[in-house]
Scaffold this motif. Structure first.
Motif, PDB file in Angstrom:
ATOM      1  N   ASN A  60       0.807  -1.229   0.000  1.00 38.47           N
ATOM      2  CA  ASN A  60       0.000   0.000   0.000  1.00 38.47           C
ATOM      3  C   ASN A  60       0.837   1.274   0.000  1.00 38.47           C
ATOM      4  O   ASN A  60       0.548   2.226   0.727  1.00 38.47           O
ATOM      5  CB  ASN A  60      -0.969   0.022   1.186  1.00 38.47           C
ATOM      6  N   ALA A  61       1.875   1.305  -0.814  1.00 41.00           N
ATOM      7  CA  ALA A  61       2.704   2.507  -0.922  1.00 41.00           C
ATOM      8  C   ALA A  61       1.858   3.653  -1.462  1.00 41.00           C
ATOM      9  O   ALA A  61       1.005   3.470  -2.332  1.00 41.00           O
ATOM     10  CB  ALA A  61       3.883   2.250  -1.839  1.00 41.00           C
ATOM     11  N   VAL A  62       2.075   4.830  -0.943  1.00 38.77           N
ATOM     12  CA  VAL A  62       1.310   6.008  -1.330  1.00 38.77           C
ATOM     13  C   VAL A  62       2.097   6.781  -2.386  1.00 38.77           C
ATOM     14  O   VAL A  62       3.240   7.165  -2.136  1.00 38.77           O
ATOM     15  CB  VAL A  62       1.066   6.912  -0.100  1.00 38.77           C
ATOM     16  N   PRO A  63       1.496   6.993  -3.573  1.00 41.86           N
ATOM     17  CA  PRO A  63       2.186   7.831  -4.567  1.00 41.86           C
ATOM     18  C   PRO A  63       2.437   9.209  -3.957  1.00 41.86           C
ATOM     19  O   PRO A  63       1.565   9.775  -3.303  1.00 41.86           O
ATOM     20  CB  PRO A  63       1.204   7.909  -5.722  1.00 41.86           C
ATOM     21  N   ALA A 113       5.907  -7.187   5.011  1.00 42.58           N
ATOM     22  CA  ALA A 113       5.296  -6.908   3.705  1.00 42.58           C
ATOM     23  C   ALA A 113       6.086  -5.839   2.953  1.00 42.58           C
ATOM     24  O   ALA A 113       6.307  -5.945   1.743  1.00 42.58           O
ATOM     25  CB  ALA A 113       3.845  -6.468   3.875  1.00 42.58           C
ATOM     26  N   VAL A 114       6.521  -4.816   3.664  1.00 38.50           N
ATOM     27  CA  VAL A 114       7.322  -3.759   3.042  1.00 38.50           C
ATOM     28  C   VAL A 114       8.668  -4.325   2.595  1.00 38.50           C
ATOM     29  O   VAL A 114       9.131  -4.042   1.488  1.00 38.50           O
ATOM     30  CB  VAL A 114       7.512  -2.569   4.009  1.00 38.50           C
ATOM     31  N   HIS A 115       9.281  -5.134   3.437  1.00 36.54           N
ATOM     32  CA  HIS A 115      10.561  -5.753   3.076  1.00 36.54           C
ATOM     33  C   HIS A 115      10.421  -6.580   1.803  1.00 36.54           C
ATOM     34  O   HIS A 115      11.264  -6.505   0.901  1.00 36.54           O
ATOM     35  CB  HIS A 115      11.083  -6.613   4.226  1.00 36.54           C
ATOM     36  N   THR A 116       9.361  -7.364   1.712  1.00 35.59           N
ATOM     37  CA  THR A 116       9.135  -8.196   0.531  1.00 35.59           C
ATOM     38  C   THR A 116       8.946  -7.342  -0.716  1.00 35.59           C
ATOM     39  O   THR A 116       9.496  -7.647  -1.779  1.00 35.59           O
ATOM     40  CB  THR A 116       7.918  -9.111   0.748  1.00 35.59           C
ATOM     41  N   ALA A 117       8.175  -6.267  -0.610  1.00 33.10           N
ATOM     42  CA  ALA A 117       7.960  -5.385  -1.763  1.00 33.10           C
ATOM     43  C   ALA A 117       9.278  -4.760  -2.217  1.00 33.10           C
ATOM     44  O   ALA A 117       9.555  -4.682  -3.427  1.00 33.10           O
ATOM     45  CB  ALA A 117       6.953  -4.298  -1.410  1.00 33.10           C
ATOM     46  N   LEU A 118      10.101  -4.327  -1.273  1.00 36.45           N
ATOM     47  CA  LEU A 118      11.389  -3.741  -1.630  1.00 36.45           C
ATOM     48  C   LEU A 118      12.334  -4.793  -2.228  1.00 36.45           C
ATOM     49  O   LEU A 118      13.111  -4.495  -3.136  1.00 36.45           O
ATOM     50  CB  LEU A 118      12.027  -3.075  -0.414  1.00 36.45           C
ATOM     51  N   LYS A 119      12.221  -6.010  -1.745  1.00 35.88           N
ATOM     52  CA  LYS A 119      13.024  -7.097  -2.315  1.00 35.88           C
ATOM     53  C   LYS A 119      12.616  -7.352  -3.766  1.00 35.88           C
ATOM     54  O   LYS A 119      13.464  -7.608  -4.625  1.00 35.88           O
ATOM     55  CB  LYS A 119      12.853  -8.357  -1.467  1.00 35.88           C
ATOM     56  N   LEU A 120      11.325  -7.263  -4.053  1.00 30.50           N
ATOM     57  CA  LEU A 120      10.851  -7.410  -5.430  1.00 30.50           C
ATOM     58  C   LEU A 120      11.415  -6.306  -6.323  1.00 30.50           C
ATOM     59  O   LEU A 120      11.782  -6.557  -7.472  1.00 30.50           O
ATOM     60  CB  LEU A 120       9.323  -7.397  -5.474  1.00 30.50           C
ATOM     61  N   LEU A 121      11.498  -5.081  -5.794  1.00 30.27           N
ATOM     62  CA  LEU A 121      12.107  -3.984  -6.555  1.00 30.27           C
ATOM     63  C   LEU A 121      13.575  -4.296  -6.853  1.00 30.27           C
ATOM     64  O   LEU A 121      14.049  -4.079  -7.970  1.00 30.27           O
ATOM     65  CB  LEU A 121      11.998  -2.666  -5.800  1.00 30.27           C
ATOM     66  N   ASP A 153      11.033  15.239  -5.674  1.00 32.48           N
ATOM     67  CA  ASP A 153      11.535  14.057  -6.376  1.00 32.48           C
ATOM     68  C   ASP A 153      11.424  12.751  -5.591  1.00 32.48           C
ATOM     69  O   ASP A 153      12.020  11.754  -5.984  1.00 32.48           O
ATOM     70  CB  ASP A 153      12.991  14.250  -6.827  1.00 32.48           C
ATOM     71  N   TRP A 154      10.716  12.729  -4.504  1.00 32.03           N
ATOM     72  CA  TRP A 154      10.449  11.474  -3.809  1.00 32.03           C
ATOM     73  C   TRP A 154       9.182  10.907  -4.427  1.00 32.03           C
ATOM     74  O   TRP A 154       8.203  11.607  -4.617  1.00 32.03           O
ATOM     75  CB  TRP A 154      10.302  11.694  -2.310  1.00 32.03           C
ATOM     76  N   HIS A 155       9.186   9.621  -4.745  1.00 34.00           N
ATOM     77  CA  HIS A 155       8.109   9.046  -5.533  1.00 34.00           C
ATOM     78  C   HIS A 155       7.035   8.314  -4.733  1.00 34.00           C
ATOM     79  O   HIS A 155       5.878   8.282  -5.136  1.00 34.00           O
ATOM     80  CB  HIS A 155       8.703   8.094  -6.572  1.00 34.00           C
ATOM     81  N   PHE A 156       7.413   7.703  -3.619  1.00 30.52           N
ATOM     82  CA  PHE A 156       6.448   6.950  -2.819  1.00 30.52           C
ATOM     83  C   PHE A 156       6.688   7.189  -1.336  1.00 30.52           C
ATOM     84  O   PHE A 156       7.810   7.405  -0.900  1.00 30.52           O
ATOM     85  CB  PHE A 156       6.577   5.435  -3.073  1.00 30.52           C
ATOM     86  N   ARG A 157       5.604   7.118  -0.574  1.00 33.69           N
ATOM     87  CA  ARG A 157       5.703   7.123   0.881  1.00 33.69           C
ATOM     88  C   ARG A 157       5.270   5.748   1.354  1.00 33.69           C
ATOM     89  O   ARG A 157       4.209   5.252   0.959  1.00 33.69           O
ATOM     90  CB  ARG A 157       4.813   8.202   1.481  1.00 33.69           C
ATOM     91  N   LEU A 158       6.098   5.120   2.176  1.00 28.44           N
ATOM     92  CA  LEU A 158       5.813   3.800   2.729  1.00 28.44           C
ATOM     93  C   LEU A 158       5.452   3.959   4.194  1.00 28.44           C
ATOM     94  O   LEU A 158       6.242   4.502   4.975  1.00 28.44           O
ATOM     95  CB  LEU A 158       7.032   2.883   2.585  1.00 28.44           C
ATOM     96  N   LEU A 159       4.273   3.519   4.554  1.00 23.79           N
ATOM     97  CA  LEU A 159       3.805   3.578   5.935  1.00 23.79           C
ATOM     98  C   LEU A 159       3.922   2.174   6.523  1.00 23.79           C
ATOM     99  O   LEU A 159       3.349   1.221   5.990  1.00 23.79           O
ATOM    100  CB  LEU A 159       2.363   4.068   5.987  1.00 23.79           C
ATOM    101  N   VAL A 160       4.652   2.067   7.620  1.00 23.45           N
ATOM    102  CA  VAL A 160       4.964   0.763   8.202  1.00 23.45           C
ATOM    103  C   VAL A 160       4.483   0.730   9.647  1.00 23.45           C
ATOM    104  O   VAL A 160       4.710   1.670  10.402  1.00 23.45           O
ATOM    105  CB  VAL A 160       6.490   0.499   8.169  1.00 23.45           C
ATOM    106  N   ALA A 161       3.816  -0.359  10.018  1.00 23.85           N
ATOM    107  CA  ALA A 161       3.375  -0.565  11.399  1.00 23.85           C
ATOM    108  C   ALA A 161       4.162  -1.718  12.000  1.00 23.85           C
ATOM    109  O   ALA A 161       4.469  -2.693  11.320  1.00 23.85           O
ATOM    110  CB  ALA A 161       1.886  -0.878  11.437  1.00 23.85           C
ATOM    111  N   HIS A 162       4.463  -1.589  13.285  1.00 25.80           N
ATOM    112  CA  HIS A 162       5.250  -2.628  13.945  1.00 25.80           C
ATOM    113  C   HIS A 162       4.373  -3.795  14.382  1.00 25.80           C
ATOM    114  O   HIS A 162       4.429  -4.873  13.818  1.00 25.80           O
ATOM    115  CB  HIS A 162       5.993  -2.026  15.139  1.00 25.80           C
ATOM    116  N   ARG A 163       3.536  -3.583  15.376  1.00 22.69           N
ATOM    117  CA  ARG A 163       2.702  -4.675  15.897  1.00 22.69           C
ATOM    118  C   ARG A 163       1.217  -4.455  15.633  1.00 22.69           C
ATOM    119  O   ARG A 163       0.432  -5.390  15.697  1.00 22.69           O
ATOM    120  CB  ARG A 163       2.935  -4.833  17.394  1.00 22.69           C
TER     121      ARG A 163
END
Length: 122
Positions: free
Chosen positions: A46-49, A73-81, A54-64
């Motif tokens: 759910n990255a926010v455009p 989930a964020v780690h996996t998406a970045l790994k795909l990139l 020049d920053w392209h996306f905002r990543l919102l991450v929750a811990h618990r």
């Protein structure tokens, strides 16, 4: 070789105190022409455009808990990139710590409250 986004994210999360709750990270792509490709991979977290200097996306991450993507989930998406050959950089914008989840327990018996605490403590 450029630094991998997933590795950078892991270093960021590992450097945070255990009581962190929310994390906001900006992502800048090295090649803006691959924006749509990146968006396709980042939809899983759910990255926010975002277009702020020049920053392209905002990543919102929750811990618990919270209304954001889980860190795995964020780690996996970045790994795909990384695997798709999309280079970029991450910048931590805000980290919140020390917040606690509030759960409405009004009207529930004490046994339900104890069970809830026991399950959450695992």
């Amino acid at each position: 070789m450029a630094r991998r986004l997933a590795d950078t994210f892991t270093e960021i999360v590992d450097s945070l105190p255990d009581d962190w709750t929310d994390l906001e990270i900006d992502l800048r792509l090295a090649d803006e022409r691959r924006y749509v490709d990146a968006a396709t991979y980042l939809v899983t977290c759910n990255a926010v455009p975002y277009s702020h200097y020049d920053w392209h996306f905002r990543l919102l991450v929750a811990h618990r808990f919270g209304h954001a993507a889980a860190a795995p989930a964020v780690h996996t998406a970045l790994k795909l990139l990384d695997e798709a050959g999309l280079d970029g950089e991450l910048a931590v914008r805000e980290v919140r710590t020390g917040r606690a989840e509030v759960v409405q327990m009004w009207g529930r018996p004490e046994s339900a409250r104890r069970d809830f605490k026991r399950i959450r403590a695992q």
